[in-house]
Write a protein that holds these residues in place. Structure first.
Motif, PDB file in Angstrom:
ATOM      1  N   LEU A   1     -54.970   6.899 -17.575  1.00 53.30           N
ATOM      2  CA  LEU A   1     -55.296   6.015 -18.696  1.00 53.30           C
ATOM      3  C   LEU A   1     -54.872   6.615 -20.027  1.00 53.30           C
ATOM      4  O   LEU A   1     -54.403   5.908 -20.922  1.00 53.30           O
ATOM      5  CB  LEU A   1     -56.801   5.734 -18.703  1.00 53.30           C
ATOM      6  N   ASN A   2     -54.993   7.911 -20.166  1.00 53.58           N
ATOM      7  CA  ASN A   2     -54.683   8.563 -21.437  1.00 53.58           C
ATOM      8  C   ASN A   2     -53.179   8.678 -21.695  1.00 53.58           C
ATOM      9  O   ASN A   2     -52.775   9.087 -22.792  1.00 53.58           O
ATOM     10  CB  ASN A   2     -55.309   9.955 -21.479  1.00 53.58           C
ATOM     11  N   ALA A   3     -52.369   8.359 -20.685  1.00 53.10           N
ATOM     12  CA  ALA A   3     -50.915   8.507 -20.831  1.00 53.10           C
ATOM     13  C   ALA A   3     -50.201   7.172 -20.959  1.00 53.10           C
ATOM     14  O   ALA A   3     -48.975   7.109 -20.855  1.00 53.10           O
ATOM     15  CB  ALA A   3     -50.360   9.283 -19.641  1.00 53.10           C
ATOM     16  N   ARG A   4     -50.926   6.088 -21.232  1.00 50.40           N
ATOM     17  CA  ARG A   4     -50.303   4.762 -21.241  1.00 50.40           C
ATOM     18  C   ARG A   4     -49.152   4.675 -22.236  1.00 50.40           C
ATOM     19  O   ARG A   4     -48.092   4.131 -21.916  1.00 50.40           O
ATOM     20  CB  ARG A   4     -51.347   3.685 -21.563  1.00 50.40           C
ATOM     21  N   GLU A   5     -49.351   5.194 -23.428  1.00 49.91           N
ATOM     22  CA  GLU A   5     -48.291   5.102 -24.433  1.00 49.91           C
ATOM     23  C   GLU A   5     -47.074   5.931 -24.022  1.00 49.91           C
ATOM     24  O   GLU A   5     -45.934   5.524 -24.271  1.00 49.91           O
ATOM     25  CB  GLU A   5     -48.818   5.565 -25.788  1.00 49.91           C
ATOM     26  N   GLU A   6     -47.304   7.059 -23.387  1.00 49.24           N
ATOM     27  CA  GLU A   6     -46.189   7.891 -22.927  1.00 49.24           C
ATOM     28  C   GLU A   6     -45.387   7.171 -21.853  1.00 49.24           C
ATOM     29  O   GLU A   6     -44.154   7.265 -21.829  1.00 49.24           O
ATOM     30  CB  GLU A   6     -46.711   9.231 -22.393  1.00 49.24           C
ATOM     31  N   TYR A   7     -46.060   6.460 -20.950  1.00 48.42           N
ATOM     32  CA  TYR A   7     -45.343   5.676 -19.939  1.00 48.42           C
ATOM     33  C   TYR A   7     -44.428   4.653 -20.610  1.00 48.42           C
ATOM     34  O   TYR A   7     -43.261   4.493 -20.237  1.00 48.42           O
ATOM     35  CB  TYR A   7     -46.332   4.920 -19.034  1.00 48.42           C
ATOM     36  N   LEU A   8     -44.971   3.953 -21.596  1.00 44.99           N
ATOM     37  CA  LEU A   8     -44.202   2.902 -22.262  1.00 44.99           C
ATOM     38  C   LEU A   8     -42.990   3.460 -22.999  1.00 44.99           C
ATOM     39  O   LEU A   8     -41.939   2.824 -23.052  1.00 44.99           O
ATOM     40  CB  LEU A   8     -45.091   2.135 -23.243  1.00 44.99           C
ATOM     41  N   LYS A   9     -43.141   4.638 -23.555  1.00 43.01           N
ATOM     42  CA  LYS A   9     -42.056   5.218 -24.343  1.00 43.01           C
ATOM     43  C   LYS A   9     -40.822   5.520 -23.495  1.00 43.01           C
ATOM     44  O   LYS A   9     -39.729   5.712 -24.025  1.00 43.01           O
ATOM     45  CB  LYS A   9     -42.537   6.490 -25.037  1.00 43.01           C
ATOM     46  N   LEU A  10     -40.990   5.558 -22.175  1.00 40.84           N
ATOM     47  CA  LEU A  10     -39.838   5.772 -21.297  1.00 40.84           C
ATOM     48  C   LEU A  10     -38.923   4.557 -21.277  1.00 40.84           C
ATOM     49  O   LEU A  10     -37.723   4.671 -21.011  1.00 40.84           O
ATOM     50  CB  LEU A  10     -40.314   6.087 -19.873  1.00 40.84           C
ATOM     51  N   ASN A  11     -39.481   3.365 -21.555  1.00 44.43           N
ATOM     52  CA  ASN A  11     -38.715   2.121 -21.458  1.00 44.43           C
ATOM     53  C   ASN A  11     -38.628   1.346 -22.768  1.00 44.43           C
ATOM     54  O   ASN A  11     -37.816   0.423 -22.867  1.00 44.43           O
ATOM     55  CB  ASN A  11     -39.337   1.188 -20.401  1.00 44.43           C
ATOM     56  N   ALA A  12     -39.459   1.687 -23.740  1.00 42.65           N
ATOM     57  CA  ALA A  12     -39.524   0.856 -24.945  1.00 42.65           C
ATOM     58  C   ALA A  12     -39.901   1.707 -26.148  1.00 42.65           C
ATOM     59  O   ALA A  12     -40.410   2.820 -26.014  1.00 42.65           O
ATOM     60  CB  ALA A  12     -40.562  -0.259 -24.745  1.00 42.65           C
ATOM     61  N   VAL A  13     -39.636   1.156 -27.307  1.00 44.58           N
ATOM     62  CA  VAL A  13     -40.053   1.776 -28.563  1.00 44.58           C
ATOM     63  C   VAL A  13     -41.407   1.195 -28.934  1.00 44.58           C
ATOM     64  O   VAL A  13     -41.543  -0.011 -29.155  1.00 44.58           O
ATOM     65  CB  VAL A  13     -39.034   1.511 -29.686  1.00 44.58           C
ATOM     66  N   VAL A  14     -42.417   2.038 -28.976  1.00 42.30           N
ATOM     67  CA  VAL A  14     -43.777   1.594 -29.281  1.00 42.30           C
ATOM     68  C   VAL A  14     -44.063   1.830 -30.760  1.00 42.30           C
ATOM     69  O   VAL A  14     -43.854   2.929 -31.275  1.00 42.30           O
ATOM     70  CB  VAL A  14     -44.808   2.343 -28.415  1.00 42.30           C
TER      71      VAL A  14
END
Length: 295
Positions: free
Chosen positions: A108-121
């Motif tokens: 749960l604490n890594a959600r933003e890191e997961y997204l950064k692999l595919n998208a610009v957050v």
């Protein structure tokens, strides 16, 4: 110089004869939200039946902020957005800001890191959410526009509000409809300038992604690329299509040129529809209807 805000026009509207907006406490409101299109659907929870649908589409290129302005304006136009308490509000987000994570690896604490692999957050403009898919053993991590979340929090005070990515709705709806098969099955959902491709094999997810396209050549390239990657045969394997695709459209023509067995999808089973929905094409609005299966 004044910049004009794109106008939204109503393209679909169906209401069951017995539909009463004042009975919202026993109904679900489903909203499909994108920069260029907003759809509202109401499900009577007691009868497990869709009883209302309204569709609004931008007449020219729009933005998320313009679409939220349109939602605010719709409060004076449709009773579906008047202030009232709903049993459930579920909002489907249409964007490419998502990624799928195996359930066993999800933190749960890594959600933003997961997204950064595919998208610009953009933390100032977006809020990270996730949706669980127990049957597929994966988690969909996605963003919700912060301004949309602020609007819905104020609009639906006292009602439970959930956010789901469009791909989650599509995966759950397709999983609900698909039959177990030893061969991979390709399902296509067509939006304006976007196509989402889902491949299931034995009711297990093999592929899910959304692609931007500007021409029929781009469109068919992505379809054929996925067929090739999943070792599917365009002369033998069945392909099912939902969304904004008409029988006489160029996209349908190019699909039929390269793929032998193309069929339009149907409304999902397991939920009812007012007879008023008979006037709509069965293959349209599948992502909106499928929000119902995202519990």
């Amino acid at each position: 110089m004044t910049t004009s805000v794109p106008a939204f026009r109503q393209t679909q509207r169906v209401l069951d004869d017995a539909f009463d907006p004042s009975s919202s406490a026993s109904a679900h409101l489903y909203i499909s939200f994108g920069a260029h299109r907003i759809r509202l659907g109401v499900l009577d929870a007691q009868r497990n039946k869709f009883v209302a649908l309204e569709d609004y589409e931008a007449e020219s290129p729009s933005s998320v902020e313009n679409a939220i302005s349109q939602l605010q304006q719709l409060r004076t136009v449709t009773p579906l957005l008047e202030e009232r308490k709903w049993q459930q509000v579920r909002i489907g987000i249409k964007n490419q800001q998502f990624t799928l994570i195996p359930e066993a690896l999800f933190d749960l604490n890594a959600r933003e890191e997961y997204l950064k692999l595919n998208a610009v957050v953009e933390p100032d403009l977006e809020v990270v959410h996730h949706h669980e898919h127990p049957r597929l053993e994966l988690i969909n991590v996605f963003t919700v526009p912060a301004s949309l979340q602020a609007w819905s929090g104020a609009q639906f005070q006292g009602s439970p509000v959930e956010y789901v990515h469009q791909t989650s709705a599509l995966m759950e709806g397709i999983l609900h409809m698909a039959e177990r098969s030893s061969r991979p099955q390709l399902f296509i959902y067509v939006d304006k300038n976007y196509v989402t491709l889902v491949v299931l094999q034995g009711l297990k997810l093999e592929f899910c992604n959304s692609f931007f396209f500007t021409s029929s050549e781009d469109f068919i390239y992505y379809v054929l690329f996925v067929l090739q990657e999943k070792k599917m045969n365009p002369d033998q394997d069945q392909v099912t299509v939902w969304g904004e695709l008409l029988l006489d459209s160029k996209l349908h023509e190019v699909l039929r040129t390269y793929i032998r067995h193309v069929q339009f999808g149907k409304k999902p089973t397991g939920v009812g529809f007012s007879y008023r929905f008979d006037t709509l094409f069965n293959h349209r609005n599948f992502d909106l209807y499928s929000l119902h299966f995202c519990d």
